[in-house]
Design a protein around this motif. Structure first.
Motif, PDB file in Angstrom:
ATOM      1  N   TYR A 139       0.722  -1.737   0.058  1.00 25.09           N
ATOM      2  CA  TYR A 139       0.197  -0.095   0.230  1.00 25.09           C
ATOM      3  C   TYR A 139       0.749   1.336   0.398  1.00 25.09           C
ATOM      4  O   TYR A 139       1.714   1.111   0.880  1.00 25.09           O
ATOM      5  CB  TYR A 139      -1.501  -0.647   1.412  1.00 25.09           C
ATOM      6  N   SER A 140       0.997   2.131  -0.624  1.00 26.33           N
ATOM      7  CA  SER A 140       0.866   3.614  -0.891  1.00 26.33           C
ATOM      8  C   SER A 140       0.551   4.343  -1.209  1.00 26.33           C
ATOM      9  O   SER A 140      -0.644   4.324  -2.239  1.00 26.33           O
ATOM     10  CB  SER A 140       2.895   3.373  -1.827  1.00 26.33           C
ATOM     11  N   GLU A 141       0.631   6.266  -1.147  1.00 27.00           N
ATOM     12  CA  GLU A 141      -0.498   6.803  -1.658  1.00 27.00           C
ATOM     13  C   GLU A 141       0.183   7.750  -2.291  1.00 27.00           C
ATOM     14  O   GLU A 141       1.733   7.549  -2.869  1.00 27.00           O
ATOM     15  CB  GLU A 141      -0.495   7.568  -0.659  1.00 27.00           C
ATOM     16  N   ASP A 142      -0.611   8.330  -3.301  1.00 33.04           N
ATOM     17  CA  ASP A 142       0.335   9.862  -4.645  1.00 33.04           C
ATOM     18  C   ASP A 142       0.495  10.628  -3.388  1.00 33.04           C
ATOM     19  O   ASP A 142       0.321  10.838  -2.065  1.00 33.04           O
ATOM     20  CB  ASP A 142       0.044   9.588  -5.488  1.00 33.04           C
ATOM     21  N   SER A 201      -0.358  -0.915   4.050  1.00 30.66           N
ATOM     22  CA  SER A 201       0.889  -0.329   4.840  1.00 30.66           C
ATOM     23  C   SER A 201       2.617  -1.493   5.732  1.00 30.66           C
ATOM     24  O   SER A 201       2.087  -1.869   6.634  1.00 30.66           O
ATOM     25  CB  SER A 201       0.582   0.771   5.201  1.00 30.66           C
ATOM     26  N   GLY A 202       3.308  -1.323   4.834  1.00 28.05           N
ATOM     27  CA  GLY A 202       4.359  -2.290   5.630  1.00 28.05           C
ATOM     28  C   GLY A 202       3.962  -3.735   5.202  1.00 28.05           C
ATOM     29  O   GLY A 202       5.334  -4.356   5.335  1.00 28.05           O
ATOM     30  N   TYR A 203       3.179  -3.931   4.565  1.00 26.17           N
ATOM     31  CA  TYR A 203       3.501  -5.993   4.274  1.00 26.17           C
ATOM     32  C   TYR A 203       3.614  -5.956   2.683  1.00 26.17           C
ATOM     33  O   TYR A 203       3.822  -5.301   1.379  1.00 26.17           O
ATOM     34  CB  TYR A 203       2.107  -6.176   4.472  1.00 26.17           C
ATOM     35  N   SER A 204       4.378  -6.851   2.099  1.00 27.33           N
ATOM     36  CA  SER A 204       4.330  -7.386   0.972  1.00 27.33           C
ATOM     37  C   SER A 204       3.694  -8.641   0.734  1.00 27.33           C
ATOM     38  O   SER A 204       4.386  -9.322   0.004  1.00 27.33           O
ATOM     39  CB  SER A 204       6.151  -7.989   0.545  1.00 27.33           C
ATOM     40  N   VAL A 205       3.053  -9.012   1.682  1.00 27.55           N
ATOM     41  CA  VAL A 205       3.034 -10.675   1.302  1.00 27.55           C
ATOM     42  C   VAL A 205       0.993 -10.081   2.273  1.00 27.55           C
ATOM     43  O   VAL A 205       1.587 -10.163   2.973  1.00 27.55           O
ATOM     44  CB  VAL A 205       3.300 -11.419   2.155  1.00 27.55           C
ATOM     45  N   GLY A 206       0.464 -11.314   1.596  1.00 30.96           N
ATOM     46  CA  GLY A 206      -1.041 -10.925   2.927  1.00 30.96           C
ATOM     47  C   GLY A 206      -2.264 -11.351   2.060  1.00 30.96           C
ATOM     48  O   GLY A 206      -2.030 -11.549   0.649  1.00 30.96           O
ATOM     49  N   THR A 254      -5.711  -8.538   4.817  1.00 35.87           N
ATOM     50  CA  THR A 254      -4.421  -9.160   6.468  1.00 35.87           C
ATOM     51  C   THR A 254      -3.638  -8.798   6.219  1.00 35.87           C
ATOM     52  O   THR A 254      -3.090 -10.050   4.495  1.00 35.87           O
ATOM     53  CB  THR A 254      -5.519 -10.384   6.423  1.00 35.87           C
ATOM     54  N   GLY A 255      -2.813  -8.928   6.282  1.00 29.36           N
ATOM     55  CA  GLY A 255      -0.988  -9.165   6.354  1.00 29.36           C
ATOM     56  C   GLY A 255      -0.082 -10.844   6.761  1.00 29.36           C
ATOM     57  O   GLY A 255      -0.586 -10.601   8.140  1.00 29.36           O
ATOM     58  N   ILE A 256       0.412 -10.532   5.697  1.00 26.78           N
ATOM     59  CA  ILE A 256       1.317 -11.775   6.126  1.00 26.78           C
ATOM     60  C   ILE A 256       2.565 -11.586   6.429  1.00 26.78           C
ATOM     61  O   ILE A 256       3.194 -11.287   5.789  1.00 26.78           O
ATOM     62  CB  ILE A 256       0.900 -13.168   5.319  1.00 26.78           C
ATOM     63  N   PHE A 257       3.053 -11.083   8.086  1.00 29.13           N
ATOM     64  CA  PHE A 257       4.577 -10.895   8.333  1.00 29.13           C
ATOM     65  C   PHE A 257       5.516 -12.242   8.382  1.00 29.13           C
ATOM     66  O   PHE A 257       5.648 -13.042   8.138  1.00 29.13           O
ATOM     67  CB  PHE A 257       4.331 -10.010  10.102  1.00 29.13           C
ATOM     68  N   LEU A 258       6.279 -11.616   7.607  1.00 32.13           N
ATOM     69  CA  LEU A 258       7.971 -12.862   7.409  1.00 32.13           C
ATOM     70  C   LEU A 258       8.617 -12.009   8.144  1.00 32.13           C
ATOM     71  O   LEU A 258       9.609 -11.288   7.663  1.00 32.13           O
ATOM     72  CB  LEU A 258       8.198 -12.692   5.031  1.00 32.13           C
ATOM     73  N   GLU A 259       9.224 -12.857   8.878  1.00 33.42           N
ATOM     74  CA  GLU A 259      10.250 -12.604   9.731  1.00 33.42           C
ATOM     75  C   GLU A 259      11.838 -13.124   9.231  1.00 33.42           C
ATOM     76  O   GLU A 259      13.180 -13.271  10.072  1.00 33.42           O
ATOM     77  CB  GLU A 259       9.919 -13.346  10.694  1.00 33.42           C
ATOM     78  N   GLY A 260      11.808 -13.877   8.279  1.00 36.17           N
ATOM     79  CA  GLY A 260      13.533 -14.887   7.793  1.00 36.17           C
ATOM     80  C   GLY A 260      13.142 -15.906   8.630  1.00 36.17           C
ATOM     81  O   GLY A 260      14.952 -16.456   8.499  1.00 36.17           O
ATOM     82  N   TYR A 261      12.543 -16.651   9.266  1.00 41.64           N
ATOM     83  CA  TYR A 261      12.796 -17.955   9.538  1.00 41.64           C
ATOM     84  C   TYR A 261      12.935 -19.137   9.486  1.00 41.64           C
ATOM     85  O   TYR A 261      11.483 -18.441   8.317  1.00 41.64           O
ATOM     86  CB  TYR A 261      12.476 -17.248  11.683  1.00 41.64           C
ATOM     87  N   ASP A 262      12.653 -20.085   9.692  1.00 41.58           N
ATOM     88  CA  ASP A 262      12.505 -21.886   9.016  1.00 41.58           C
ATOM     89  C   ASP A 262      10.829 -21.846   9.008  1.00 41.58           C
ATOM     90  O   ASP A 262      10.639 -22.294   8.513  1.00 41.58           O
ATOM     91  CB  ASP A 262      13.437 -22.399   9.959  1.00 41.58           C
ATOM     92  N   THR A 263      10.633 -20.795  10.120  1.00 40.55           N
ATOM     93  CA  THR A 263       9.232 -21.644  10.715  1.00 40.55           C
ATOM     94  C   THR A 263       8.389 -20.364   9.903  1.00 40.55           C
ATOM     95  O   THR A 263       6.814 -21.004   9.474  1.00 40.55           O
ATOM     96  CB  THR A 263       8.601 -20.263  11.689  1.00 40.55           C
TER      97      THR A 263
END
Length: 273
Positions: free
Chosen positions: A181-184, A199-204, A213-222
């Motif tokens: 999400y971004s705004e002009d 805003s702040g999510y790359s997957v959702g 609904t965003g899915i937060f990625l932490e960079g872990y194996d989980t």
């Protein structure tokens, strides 16, 4: 008769050793390491590992491998994926330049969203984003082991690619830093999802009412979304026909010499008796 069979058996064993000696004389190169396979309950985005040579151009596939269908939320109507920072990373001299990021027909068909951009002066800005509608969930979230090619990263190698084998020259990396999400300048949404919650999510995903609904990625194996980078190796060395001929001749010479040495040794033993 027993002596004849013993000589014959020795000759057969000698030819076998000659073949092994010939094989050991060839230059051996390790195979390309495997790309990350499909994983249960996850979506894997894999940039294909690639052999490269100096001053060439390549199109590196980005492959989506999924076993995620049973984990897709029931209220999900549209899934969104966005990645950024797509660039070649190495501790040595840069030998790969990212020229373009583009999507396959599987993504740009119909009304699926596909955005891509590469800043010519800064490949770190390379990014991609797309959406998958509910009608396509079964296709994209339950793929074969080979997966689906969702796009390509076009690269060009420089003349500085070292002539080294079995060495990883660097990787193409990408990160889940795309803001869905971004705004002009006037405050109007111009991103992939017209919902400030993205805003702040790359997957959702969004539901039937458009709520995100965003899915937060932490960079872990989980993490349920796996990002696999691409490794680059020099293309395996291919001997010329002259080199192959010399190697073959040396191998045959070893076999022939060994044959006569064995025969003479047995004859000597027979004459002593």
């Amino acid at each position: 008769m027993k002596k004849f069979l013993a000589i014959l058996l020795s000759v057969i064993m000698l030819f076998t050793l000659g073949v092994v000696a010939f094989a050991e004389g060839e230059e051996v190169t390790e195979g390309m390491p495997g790309d990350t396979p499909k994983q249960a309950g996850k979506v894997v985005f894999s940039i294909q590992n690639t052999y490269i040579e100096p001053s060439k151009e390549y199109s590196i596939p980005i492959i989506m491998k999924s076993d995620y269908l049973e984990k897709v939320p029931e209220d999900a109507e549209t899934f969104y994926f966005g990645f950024s920072g797509i660039n070649f990373s190495t501790s040595d001299k840069d030998i790969v330049e990212v020229k373009n990021i583009r999507f396959s027909d599987e993504i740009v068909a119909d009304d699926r969203l596909a955005l891509n951009q590469v800043d010519a002066e800064n490949a770190m800005d390379g990014s991609m984003a797309f959406k998958i509608k509910k009608a396509d969930f079964s296709k994209f979230f339950s793929t074969s082991d080979e997966g689906i090619v969702i796009g390509y990263i076009d690269i060009a190698t420089t003349e500085d690619v070292p002539e080294e084998y079995n060495k990883d020259f660097g990787t193409i990396v990408f990160f889940p830093y795309f803001d869905l999400y971004s705004e002009d300048e006037e405050g109007n949404p111009n991103g992939c999802v017209a919902d400030p919650n993205a805003s702040g999510y790359s997957v959702g995903y969004t539901d039937a009412e458009g709520n995100f609904t965003g899915i937060f990625l932490e960079g872990y194996d989980t993490d349920e979304i796996v990002l696999d980078t691409a490794c680059f190796y020099h293309a395996p060395y291919v001997p010329t026909w002259k080199e192959r001929l010399v190697t073959w001749a040396k191998g045959q010479g070893v076999i022939i010499c060994g044959f006569f040495i064995t025969v003479f040794s047995f004859l000597e033993e027979l004459l002593k008796k």
